[in-house]
Design a protein around this motif. Sequence first.
Motif, mmCIF file in Angstrom:
data_model
loop_
_atom_site.group_PDB
_atom_site.id
_atom_site.type_symbol
_atom_site.label_atom_id
_atom_site.label_comp_id
_atom_site.label_asym_id
_atom_site.label_seq_id
_atom_site.Cartn_x
_atom_site.Cartn_y
_atom_site.Cartn_z
ATOM 1 N N ASN A 46 0.910 -1.282 -0.060
ATOM 2 C CA ASN A 46 0.070 -0.087 -0.012
ATOM 3 C C ASN A 46 0.989 1.107 0.033
ATOM 4 O OD1 ASN A 46 -2.830 -0.219 -0.059
ATOM 5 N ND2 ASN A 46 -2.646 -1.735 1.716
ATOM 6 N N PRO B 27 -1.999 0.015 6.212
ATOM 7 C CA PRO B 27 -3.305 -0.621 7.084
ATOM 8 C C PRO B 27 -2.737 -0.824 8.537
ATOM 9 C CG PRO B 27 -2.880 -1.658 5.041
ATOM 10 C CD PRO B 27 -2.006 -0.868 5.124
ATOM 11 N N VAL C 263 -4.267 -8.923 -2.441
ATOM 12 C CA VAL C 263 -5.245 -8.080 -2.836
ATOM 13 C C VAL C 263 -5.046 -6.520 -2.839
ATOM 14 C CG1 VAL C 263 -7.874 -7.569 -2.419
ATOM 15 C CG2 VAL C 263 -7.023 -9.854 -2.337
ATOM 16 N N CYS C 264 -4.386 -6.151 -1.753
ATOM 17 C CA CYS C 264 -4.169 -4.679 -1.627
ATOM 18 C C CYS C 264 -3.530 -4.112 -2.948
ATOM 19 C CB CYS C 264 -3.350 -4.302 -0.597
ATOM 20 S SG CYS C 264 -3.781 -4.650 0.928
ATOM 21 N N CYS D 298 -6.334 -3.568 -5.338
ATOM 22 C CA CYS D 298 -7.186 -2.601 -4.834
ATOM 23 C C CYS D 298 -6.645 -1.146 -4.903
ATOM 24 C CB CYS D 298 -7.332 -2.736 -3.225
ATOM 25 S SG CYS D 298 -8.517 -1.923 -2.454
ATOM 26 N N LYS D 299 -5.441 -0.985 -4.899
ATOM 27 C CA LYS D 299 -4.771 0.341 -5.065
ATOM 28 C C LYS D 299 -4.806 0.642 -6.592
ATOM 29 C CE LYS D 299 -3.988 2.351 -1.380
ATOM 30 N NZ LYS D 299 -5.035 1.726 -0.767
ATOM 31 N N CYS E 160 -9.070 2.586 0.391
ATOM 32 C CA CYS E 160 -9.059 1.522 1.570
ATOM 33 C C CYS E 160 -10.058 1.454 2.523
ATOM 34 C CB CYS E 160 -7.624 1.812 2.112
ATOM 35 S SG CYS E 160 -7.384 0.286 3.397
ATOM 36 N N VAL E 161 -11.001 0.424 2.745
ATOM 37 C CA VAL E 161 -11.795 0.445 3.686
ATOM 38 C C VAL E 161 -11.298 0.226 5.170
ATOM 39 C CG1 VAL E 161 -13.552 -0.540 1.788
ATOM 40 C CG2 VAL E 161 -12.299 -2.137 3.402
ATOM 41 N N MET E 162 -10.361 -0.399 5.070
ATOM 42 C CA MET E 162 -9.658 -0.717 6.497
ATOM 43 C C MET E 162 -9.383 0.914 7.088
ATOM 44 S SD MET E 162 -7.674 -3.594 8.145
ATOM 45 C CE MET E 162 -6.412 -3.972 7.691
ATOM 46 N N CYS F 181 -10.474 -5.815 7.090
ATOM 47 C CA CYS F 181 -10.112 -6.177 5.500
ATOM 48 C C CYS F 181 -9.149 -7.206 5.774
ATOM 49 C CB CYS F 181 -9.859 -5.226 4.627
ATOM 50 S SG CYS F 181 -9.641 -5.591 2.900
ATOM 51 N N GLY G 75 -7.748 -8.093 3.021
ATOM 52 C CA GLY G 75 -6.615 -7.734 1.701
ATOM 53 C C GLY G 75 -5.416 -8.038 1.928
ATOM 54 N N PRO G 76 -4.523 -7.425 2.979
ATOM 55 C CA PRO G 76 -3.418 -7.621 2.934
ATOM 56 C C PRO G 76 -2.654 -9.050 3.163
ATOM 57 C CG PRO G 76 -4.435 -5.819 4.690
ATOM 58 C CD PRO G 76 -5.375 -6.554 4.031
ATOM 59 N N PRO H 144 -13.509 -4.789 -1.751
ATOM 60 C CA PRO H 144 -13.097 -3.309 -1.409
ATOM 61 C C PRO H 144 -13.739 -2.394 -2.478
ATOM 62 C CG PRO H 144 -11.087 -4.366 -1.058
ATOM 63 C CD PRO H 144 -12.135 -5.447 -1.540
#
Lengths: 432, 368, 266, 277
Positions: B264, B349, C171-172, C175-176, C182-184, C191, C193-194, C205
């Motif tokens: 991220n 996160p 998944v992140c 997602c990006k 980011c929903v988290m 989530c 995703g990570p 997401p």
Amino acid sequence: MSKPRNITINVPVLARVEGEGALEIHSRGREITALSLRIFEAPRLFEKFLEGRDFGEIPDLVARICGICPVAYQMTAVHAFERLFGLDPGGWVRDMRRALYCGEWMQSHALHIHLLAAPDLLGYDNAIAMAQDHPEIVRRGLVLQALGNDLIRLFGGRSVHPVGVRVGGFHHAPDRSDVAELHVRLTAAVPEAEALLRWTLALKLPETEQRFVSVGLRHPAEYPMNEGRLASSTGLDAGVAEFERHFSEHQVDHSTALYCLFRGKPYLVGPLARVNLNLERLPAAVRAVLDESGIAWPSRNPFHSIIARAAETYYSVLEAARILKDYRVPGAPYVPAVAVAGAAIAATEAPRGTLWHRYDVGEDGCMRRARIVPPTSQNQARIEADLRQSIEALGVDSSDELLRRHCEMVIRSYDPCISCATHFLDLRRHRA
Amino acid sequence: MENGFLCRDRFQDLLEALRSLGYQCIGPQVRDGAILFVALVAAEELPRGVRDIQAPGSYRLERTAGPRFFGWANGPQALKPLVFAPREVLWRAERAEDATIRFIPELPPPLRLAVIGVRACDLAALDLQDRHFLGPPAEDASYAARRASLFLVAVHCSDPSDSCFCASTGDGPRASTGFDLALTELDDGFIVESGSGRGAQLAASLALDAVTGDMRSEAAAQAEAARARQRRRLPSRDLRAALFARLEHPRWALVAERCLACGNCSSVCPTCFCHAGVETPELDGAASVHARVWDSCFTQSHSYIHGITVRSDTRARYRQWFTHKLGSWHEQYGRSGCVGCGRCISWCPVGIDITEEAAAICTGTGHD
Amino acid sequence: MGEPAVMAKKPRVAVHKFSSCDGCQLAFLNLGEDLLRLSSMVELVHFAEAGPVDPDAEVDIAFVEGSISTAAAIERIRSVRSRSRFLVAMGACATAGGLQALRNLADGAAWVADIYAVPAELDLLASSTALAQHVRVDLELWGCPVSGRRVVAAVRALLFGVSPVEEQDKVCLDCKRSQTVCVMVTRGLPCMGPVTRTGCGALCPRFGRDCYSCYGPAENSNVEALGRRLEGVGLSRTAAGRRFLSINSAAPPFTEAGRRRAQDHE
Amino acid sequence: MTDLMVPHEAEVVERISESATIFTLRLRFRDGSRHARYRFVPGQFNMLYLYGVGEVPISVVSDPQDDALFDHTIRAIGRVTRGLSRLQPGDRLGIRGPFGCGWPLEQAQGHDVMIVTGGLGCAPAVSVINYVMRRRQLFGELVIVQGVKHAEDLIWAQRYHRWSRMEHTQVMVAADVGTALWPWHVGPVTELFAQARINASDTVAMMCGPEGMMRVAADHMRALGIVEGSMWLSMERSMHCGVGRCGHCQIGGKFVCKDGPVFNYTQVKDLLPVRGL
Ligand SMILES: Cc1cc2nc3c(=O)[nH]c(=O)nc-3n(C[C@H](O)[C@H](O)[C@H](O)COP(=O)(O)OP(=O)(O)OC[C@H]3O[C@@H](n4cnc5c(N)ncnc54)[C@H](O)[C@@H]3O)c2cc1C
Ligand code: SF4
Ligand code: SF4
Ligand code: SF4
């Protein structure tokens, strides 16, 4: 008159049904000594591991009972919880759920009609072979199936185990532009769907008349999907919470699915039962085509279920187009849910018939117990009854090949879904 | 060059002027709980009175009664997705019956985009991306095409978030170069300043009022306050030597225990440029599309050579990201790769903070 | 991962089913026009749901859906293996035992006793396991359900005579790439995703919700750090554990991360 | 402006099987003028595109003065390279390149040359050996040192024998684990360094192989008296673009694809010992 003989028909793997099942028929002389639609697929013990899960987790978990009708499982679960929690998600959610369910009916019915059932009726082993000679018909089916899938995708991202549904509504409201695009496609598909219905009406279906009880939901105003009361062709009119009073399940040796009986007798759920019970709830456009056919509804010919499926496909296209016509993005796509302890019960109309759920919810919002009655276990006794009647009508002395083909065709016309049927096993019943 | 003052209720004029020059406007709007750059038609769509509350691993928006459109620091995107697209098709190959292959280069659709509300950190990052994608051996065609289509309207940052540290990297909060227009937002409107010829031309077409001395001093005070508000900082603008002397610092292992290696940080970082080639052949095999997609040094495939993953664990991957960003960028492009936007802090996160890690690693000898 | 041998011009393909919901097979039946195109490029020799039934046929490529949960299934998967040159495990059931592998975690006595009470012919095993625990698997396509795009890509690669690409990033990343918020970080949703493998295109997401890891663990997944974070955003320790013990509960890093939390509770 | 990212169609003119897994593709651009313009230095590489599958970086091994064709010697180990191994004369593929910097062959002229390769044979080094062999009079002594783990790993044994018979050429091969008929040294290859017949202070060394091996080799060569500035090595990293954009090939601040793959030892000596960099 030919001599009585002993036959054994064994179809170890049923082709073109969802999940793996088998057929066994034994007869001695004129008598059928044993007949079973064997569902031997390993039970997956779903109800057991729903225990201890939070209500919010349930829609995603029960979807996995069946890859063909995951929406039905999600819908039934969310309705069950919302009824218990006293939650009204409002008109937008109600409409969109109906549109989503239309998507599942379209894809499931189109899949069944074209890829599973039609080859029987036109004399092919499978749809791919059939596509060589009837490309437009198969293509029309694939188009309607794809449209249904895309409708599910609109609300849930993918057509198998979609991710959009939650207790209280949807995780996400579709964008207007996406809805508009789909609406255009739905409108364009109306004539296709009508043509499909006409095509099924023109098919040479086996003539047979059988006595059976139709069971399904009835709603005061609309063709049943998410809501309604339990109804039967013999006059049942009961709330879904009373299901267990009228319907009981029992276990038989040859099957990992349970047999569900209505007051001790086999019965039919699914498209044909629904049309039989709700003909007047279909829009005029659909009824008009059905009327032209000259079939006297309610129908007593189980093979008419393909017509019922086509009628419902046509209906789903019209209904989804109606709902999505004036789409508005809502303020919020869901209403937050707060758990209440008690029994969460609901029934909805899966493509294959009435799907009933009951969850006993604890104070903490987690499941204490779950019970799920899918359409296929409800139809199983009826399928076997039909098979007996069909074999008798055909003559036990017919050739094995003819009997086998006919029996397979009978089974397929019910579109049994073995995955649904074997999601569970009621463990207590086996201890005895 | 200062051009004048644009009243708040004339903001729409700016959008119209840009549109009449053939630009599609892109501007900040609230979407899914964050400020995103999306197509902007009307000034009302701007996030009036919205502020962002950022902290490590957390980003929330809050509505206030204030009149300002740009009273927030930033969202997860910078200009990066507009120039270095998350997925960019580079070419398409077609194979004929006789097995000959034809290569057809693809360029992004020619769209003139005017981006409203660009921050100083975004501009500094864009400059770094320019150095990477437009430098030798040759300009990157896709990037160059997207880059050439941009008209940039900056807004000097008045409300840095808790994650921001552009003052420490020297890249903000005031935008100094790289924009066509720059706005200082005051309660009643905007001081307009142009940074390019076409910016000046556009400003000239607007009905601007005179800028008063009061306005100027308010703008200066606002800039100073924005700078003073920033709490985070990096130990120095050039950490190259410090980091490469501490490649075995125990802190790398500690941060690896917390790091999800999810990528991220590198995705939201406006200067990260790593990408992977992906091939998508059509089912019948008659054509195949070659695209590049954002990649991250946190993935296994990033350092994979047959049979060996050079950076097999999170410690090595985090160290690569960090030492590249704050260290080896100096060798590659003459400055740090960090512009202090704070995105990697907020959008991580688990809330790993680059400034905190830098302080922990760069202090001490590295052998403690 | 296995290497594909040079494929026949028109490879023979089988689709087998074990314990599952049928959803992964639908990846084929939902291909639409591509299904017809595909059927002209390969010879579908066994695919009961679509029509052709020949479970014992020798094939170039076998797609296998479902987990192994009966003794008979062990025999059958071995037989499938011996008749298939390239075997693809398709979906969460085949790659990790599926949702039904939750019974593997149930404490021995209770469930298993119940299970043995079923008719002998069911021969239900105490666990539901991935194909790879029984036979060599050449390619695993994770996901519940597997994505049609990936199935098509696998077939295409095999037709080119190369091994399909394995996707194992988180998944992140997708997602990006899709510029999803980011929903988290913005909503504190738990989530997954990570630690979850890409393949779905960050569907959840994008639909405004937290990933529940239907694609199973990604490579180098820091389940401990995520577990702590899930508790940080407000899940109880057991609820955080349940996030791991769901569709891919039998995938190694998840089993441990989940079980530790479940046990702590007791 | 030429777009460095888009491949050009090339044709396999000849496919030579070197061993069970190693093969050489002899190629020509389909576009004659492109072919005529194409120039490279040994040590540079191309991105080879296998239709519908992907791209991989592969060194050019042919002689830069050979105008007719250019060659790639490839080990079939993974997705793309295995696919490439199936190409036959007449088949097409895509080529981008040449990329990176090659060996310092001009600087090496008039000096002794020591070539150290390790592992499973190394295409970039082969290109230098070929180059020197064809211009033997331009260089001093040539020492070729090859180390393998297992005796069976050695490919091209005949080549080593052939080279060892050439004048002013010394071939030293070592296997950590030998076999009964292994004609060469058994033990670490570095044990052979002291026997190198070179004038160390006038030697240019070129290395290619696993990073750990190159680091140890460099230490031994320094001990012999070869100056660090005269040591060169070819590095390998993942590459997706070949032009310093995709970021995969970074080691410290270096982009292996454009700053290398051939580096002077002094450029990377601090980075080599760090694991996972
Ligand atoms: C400058 C340079 C020169 C090379 N020259 C030669 C040569 O002359 N002959 C030869 O046989 N090999 C050479 N290699 C190694 C060759 O590039 C790899 O063997 C090849 O990329 C493996 O790809 P694969 O798809 O077959 O293997 P897989 O293991 O299946 O690789 C999967 C993917 O990983 C990436 N990848 C894997 N290894 C590498 C790598 N080393 N560099 C970049 N990407 C990689 C690619 O995208 C590849 O498609 C060279 C590498 C570099 C960096
Ligand atoms: S490293 Fe972090 S703070 Fe610096 S520019 Fe990148 S995202 Fe912003
Ligand atoms: S929403 Fe989930 S998948 Fe997306 S970036 Fe955030 S943590 Fe990762
Ligand atoms: S986001 Fe996660 S749960 Fe949702 S579809 Fe993708 S992998 Fe499955």
